[in-house]
Scaffold this motif. Structure first.
Motif, PDB file in Angstrom:
ATOM      1  N   PRO A  45       0.807  -1.224   0.000  1.00 39.18           N
ATOM      2  CA  PRO A  45       0.000   0.000   0.000  1.00 39.18           C
ATOM      3  C   PRO A  45       0.841   1.274   0.000  1.00 39.18           C
ATOM      4  O   PRO A  45       0.391   2.316  -0.453  1.00 39.18           O
ATOM      5  CB  PRO A  45      -0.822  -0.104   1.288  1.00 39.18           C
ATOM      6  N   GLY A  46       2.078   1.184   0.473  1.00 38.89           N
ATOM      7  CA  GLY A  46       2.954   2.351   0.492  1.00 38.89           C
ATOM      8  C   GLY A  46       3.524   2.711  -0.863  1.00 38.89           C
ATOM      9  O   GLY A  46       4.236   3.695  -1.008  1.00 38.89           O
ATOM     10  N   GLY A  47       3.239   1.903  -1.879  1.00 48.42           N
ATOM     11  CA  GLY A  47       3.658   2.236  -3.233  1.00 48.42           C
ATOM     12  C   GLY A  47       4.818   1.431  -3.787  1.00 48.42           C
ATOM     13  O   GLY A  47       5.142   1.550  -4.957  1.00 48.42           O
ATOM     14  N   PHE A  48       5.472   0.620  -2.987  1.00 45.36           N
ATOM     15  CA  PHE A  48       6.550  -0.183  -3.552  1.00 45.36           C
ATOM     16  C   PHE A  48       6.060  -1.587  -3.845  1.00 45.36           C
ATOM     17  O   PHE A  48       5.017  -2.005  -3.360  1.00 45.36           O
ATOM     18  CB  PHE A  48       7.786  -0.201  -2.636  1.00 45.36           C
ATOM     19  N   GLU A  49       6.786  -2.297  -4.667  1.00 42.90           N
ATOM     20  CA  GLU A  49       6.398  -3.666  -5.009  1.00 42.90           C
ATOM     21  C   GLU A  49       7.584  -4.591  -4.831  1.00 42.90           C
ATOM     22  O   GLU A  49       8.723  -4.155  -4.726  1.00 42.90           O
ATOM     23  CB  GLU A  49       5.863  -3.739  -6.431  1.00 42.90           C
ATOM     24  N   GLY A  50       7.284  -5.852  -4.785  1.00 41.38           N
ATOM     25  CA  GLY A  50       8.313  -6.861  -4.615  1.00 41.38           C
ATOM     26  C   GLY A  50       7.782  -8.206  -5.040  1.00 41.38           C
ATOM     27  O   GLY A  50       6.787  -8.290  -5.753  1.00 41.38           O
ATOM     28  N   PHE A  51       8.429  -9.253  -4.604  1.00 45.24           N
ATOM     29  CA  PHE A  51       7.968 -10.585  -4.949  1.00 45.24           C
ATOM     30  C   PHE A  51       8.171 -11.520  -3.774  1.00 45.24           C
ATOM     31  O   PHE A  51       9.029 -11.295  -2.925  1.00 45.24           O
ATOM     32  CB  PHE A  51       8.670 -11.129  -6.197  1.00 45.24           C
ATOM     33  N   LEU A  52       7.323 -12.511  -3.723  1.00 46.22           N
ATOM     34  CA  LEU A  52       7.424 -13.583  -2.746  1.00 46.22           C
ATOM     35  C   LEU A  52       7.978 -14.789  -3.482  1.00 46.22           C
ATOM     36  O   LEU A  52       7.535 -15.085  -4.593  1.00 46.22           O
ATOM     37  CB  LEU A  52       6.047 -13.923  -2.179  1.00 46.22           C
ATOM     38  N   THR A  53       8.913 -15.459  -2.879  1.00 47.12           N
ATOM     39  CA  THR A  53       9.525 -16.620  -3.527  1.00 47.12           C
ATOM     40  C   THR A  53       9.565 -17.784  -2.555  1.00 47.12           C
ATOM     41  O   THR A  53       9.936 -17.622  -1.404  1.00 47.12           O
ATOM     42  CB  THR A  53      10.964 -16.297  -3.964  1.00 47.12           C
ATOM     43  N   MET A  54       9.165 -18.942  -3.045  1.00 49.07           N
ATOM     44  CA  MET A  54       9.288 -20.179  -2.272  1.00 49.07           C
ATOM     45  C   MET A  54      10.185 -21.116  -3.062  1.00 49.07           C
ATOM     46  O   MET A  54       9.963 -21.320  -4.258  1.00 49.07           O
ATOM     47  CB  MET A  54       7.924 -20.841  -2.072  1.00 49.07           C
ATOM     48  N   ILE A  55      11.186 -21.653  -2.407  1.00 47.73           N
ATOM     49  CA  ILE A  55      12.061 -22.643  -3.029  1.00 47.73           C
ATOM     50  C   ILE A  55      11.914 -23.925  -2.239  1.00 47.73           C
ATOM     51  O   ILE A  55      12.073 -23.927  -1.020  1.00 47.73           O
ATOM     52  CB  ILE A  55      13.521 -22.159  -3.050  1.00 47.73           C
ATOM     53  N   SER A  56      11.572 -24.988  -2.932  1.00 45.49           N
ATOM     54  CA  SER A  56      11.290 -26.266  -2.284  1.00 45.49           C
ATOM     55  C   SER A  56      11.855 -27.412  -3.112  1.00 45.49           C
ATOM     56  O   SER A  56      12.154 -27.236  -4.294  1.00 45.49           O
ATOM     57  CB  SER A  56       9.773 -26.478  -2.168  1.00 45.49           C
TER      58      SER A  56
END
Length: 85
Positions: A45-56
């Motif tokens: 909501p603050g305006g930045f973005e990113g990604f979630l990563t799962m390694i399995s």
């Protein structure tokens, strides 16, 4: 840290916001080709973005892990969705 940078460079500019799944040799990162990597973009909501990563390991419950990744994605993005309305 290096994987974060490489992953961001690889995913930057992609139009799709869906989860991406790379299994074994499909993985674009040679260091991780023995594993499965699941990635989902999110926007804060603050305006930045990113990604979630799962390694399995490649032997895993894909449905369960994708559901969990989707839950995390919705949790981190829900403020951004509310602001768009």
């Amino acid at each position: 840290d290096l994987l974060d940078e490489e992953l961001y460079d690889f995913l930057d500019g992609r139009d799709d916001q869906n989860e991406l799944v790379f299994i074994g040799r499909e993985n674009p990162f040679p260091e991780a080709r023995e594993y499965t990597m699941m990635v989902s973009w999110w926007r804060h909501p603050g305006g930045f973005e990113g990604f979630l990563t799962m390694i399995s390991p490649t032997r895993m419950n894909y449905e369960h892990h994708l559901s969990f990744l989707d839950l995390l994605h919705r949790h981190f993005s829900k403020g951004a969705d509310a602001e768009e309305e």
